[in-house]
Design a protein around this motif. Structure first.
Motif, mmCIF file in Angstrom:
data_model
loop_
_atom_site.group_PDB
_atom_site.id
_atom_site.type_symbol
_atom_site.label_atom_id
_atom_site.label_comp_id
_atom_site.label_asym_id
_atom_site.label_seq_id
_atom_site.Cartn_x
_atom_site.Cartn_y
_atom_site.Cartn_z
ATOM 1 N N SER A 69 0.840 -1.206 0.000
ATOM 2 C CA SER A 69 0.000 0.000 0.000
ATOM 3 C C SER A 69 0.870 1.248 0.000
ATOM 4 C CB SER A 69 -0.918 0.007 1.230
ATOM 5 O OG SER A 69 -1.850 -1.037 1.177
ATOM 6 N N ASP A 70 1.880 1.269 0.868
ATOM 7 C CA ASP A 70 2.797 2.406 0.903
ATOM 8 C C ASP A 70 3.485 2.598 -0.440
ATOM 9 O OD1 ASP A 70 2.330 3.257 3.446
ATOM 10 O OD2 ASP A 70 4.386 2.987 4.154
ATOM 11 N N ALA A 71 3.964 1.500 -1.013
ATOM 12 C CA ALA A 71 4.666 1.583 -2.295
ATOM 13 C C ALA A 71 3.744 2.146 -3.381
ATOM 14 C CB ALA A 71 5.192 0.209 -2.705
ATOM 15 N N LEU A 72 2.490 1.705 -3.380
ATOM 16 C CA LEU A 72 1.527 2.212 -4.364
ATOM 17 C C LEU A 72 1.319 3.717 -4.194
ATOM 18 C CD1 LEU A 72 -0.587 1.833 -6.594
ATOM 19 C CD2 LEU A 72 -2.226 1.174 -4.827
ATOM 20 N N LEU A 73 1.103 4.142 -2.945
ATOM 21 C CA LEU A 73 0.877 5.562 -2.681
ATOM 22 C C LEU A 73 2.109 6.403 -3.010
ATOM 23 C CD1 LEU A 73 -1.107 5.157 0.644
ATOM 24 C CD2 LEU A 73 -1.988 6.186 -1.454
ATOM 25 N N ILE A 74 3.284 5.884 -2.688
ATOM 26 C CA ILE A 74 4.529 6.591 -3.006
ATOM 27 C C ILE A 74 4.655 6.786 -4.508
ATOM 28 C CG2 ILE A 74 7.050 6.322 -3.065
ATOM 29 C CD1 ILE A 74 6.707 4.965 -0.241
ATOM 30 N N ASN A 75 4.381 5.734 -5.258
ATOM 31 C CA ASN A 75 4.510 5.820 -6.716
ATOM 32 C C ASN A 75 3.455 6.735 -7.335
ATOM 33 O OD1 ASN A 75 6.738 3.960 -7.952
ATOM 34 N ND2 ASN A 75 5.943 2.872 -6.181
ATOM 35 N N VAL A 76 2.271 6.761 -6.722
ATOM 36 C CA VAL A 76 1.245 7.707 -7.178
ATOM 37 C C VAL A 76 1.740 9.134 -6.970
ATOM 38 C CG1 VAL A 76 -1.044 8.635 -6.600
ATOM 39 C CG2 VAL A 76 -0.752 6.183 -6.946
ATOM 40 N N GLY A 77 2.343 9.392 -5.804
ATOM 41 C CA GLY A 77 2.869 10.723 -5.512
ATOM 42 C C GLY A 77 4.005 11.107 -6.437
#
Length: 199
Positions: free
Chosen positions: A45-53
């Protein structure tokens, strides 16, 4: 390599602070229940959000003005209820807690709880999507920054989930669980207050 290390260090500094999600993973790690699925869920989840950012979607709140208040009030309500459950567990004391033995929650319930701690918390979006995304924009190699930042999440959550068992001897005592549950309750209520106060 320097950009990757910068992403790793900044991400780690943001997630290492004890929050609702971390407290839940710690507790499940102490119980040795559903640790792998939970740490994978949190890290992914963190990785997904980081990549979205990093991809430039840090202006989500501006594009969807209703998003922030819905997440804030929904997240606060969930934290208040979860805090009350932890407080009740602390008050009752000693019944539950030999590591890895019954009285746990199902995998589905654990993942749902983790999902709410992760995705219904506006602070997660501020840290990962907005803050990390805006800092990544200052680097030429944003891909390396995102890889480093995502790697930090995996290192942290696996260390937290599986390192918790080192505290096993301490948490063989019911009083230690009471203190942990009371601390979790206070933490949840404090975060809920900060959300409702707009901070």
């Amino acid at each position: 390599m320097t950009t990757l290390i910068a992403g790793f260090g900044l991400s780690l500094s943001l997630i290492v602070a004890i929050g609702a999600q971390n407290a839940f993973v710690l507790r499940q790690g102490l119980l040795r229940q559903h640790v792998l699925p939970l740490v994978l869920f949190c890290a992914c989840s963190d990785a997904l959000l980081i990549n979205v950012g990093v991809a430039g979607f840090g202006n989500l709140a501006e594009a969807l003005p209703w998003f922030e208040p819905v997440m804030r009030y929904g997240g606060a309500a969930f934290l208040i209820v979860y805090g009350a459950r932890s407080a009740q567990s602390a008050w009752r004391g000693g019944a539950v807690m030999e590591q890895g033995e019954g009285h746990g929650i199902s995998l589905g319930a654990a993942l749902l709880t983790c999902l709410l701690f992760t995705w219904a918390n506006p602070h997660v979006y501020l840290d990962t999507v907005v803050l990390l995304g805006s800092i990544a924009a200052q680097y030429e190699d944003r891909t390396s920054f995102a890889i480093g930042a995502s790697a930090a999440s995996f290192v942290f959550f696996f260390s937290l989930g599986y390192g918790a068992r080192l505290l096993g001897p301490l948490f063989a005592r019911p009083r230690a669980w009471q203190v942990l549950d009371a601390g979790i309750a206070l933490l949840m209520w404090f975060i809920a207050y900060s959300l409702l106060a707009g901070g």
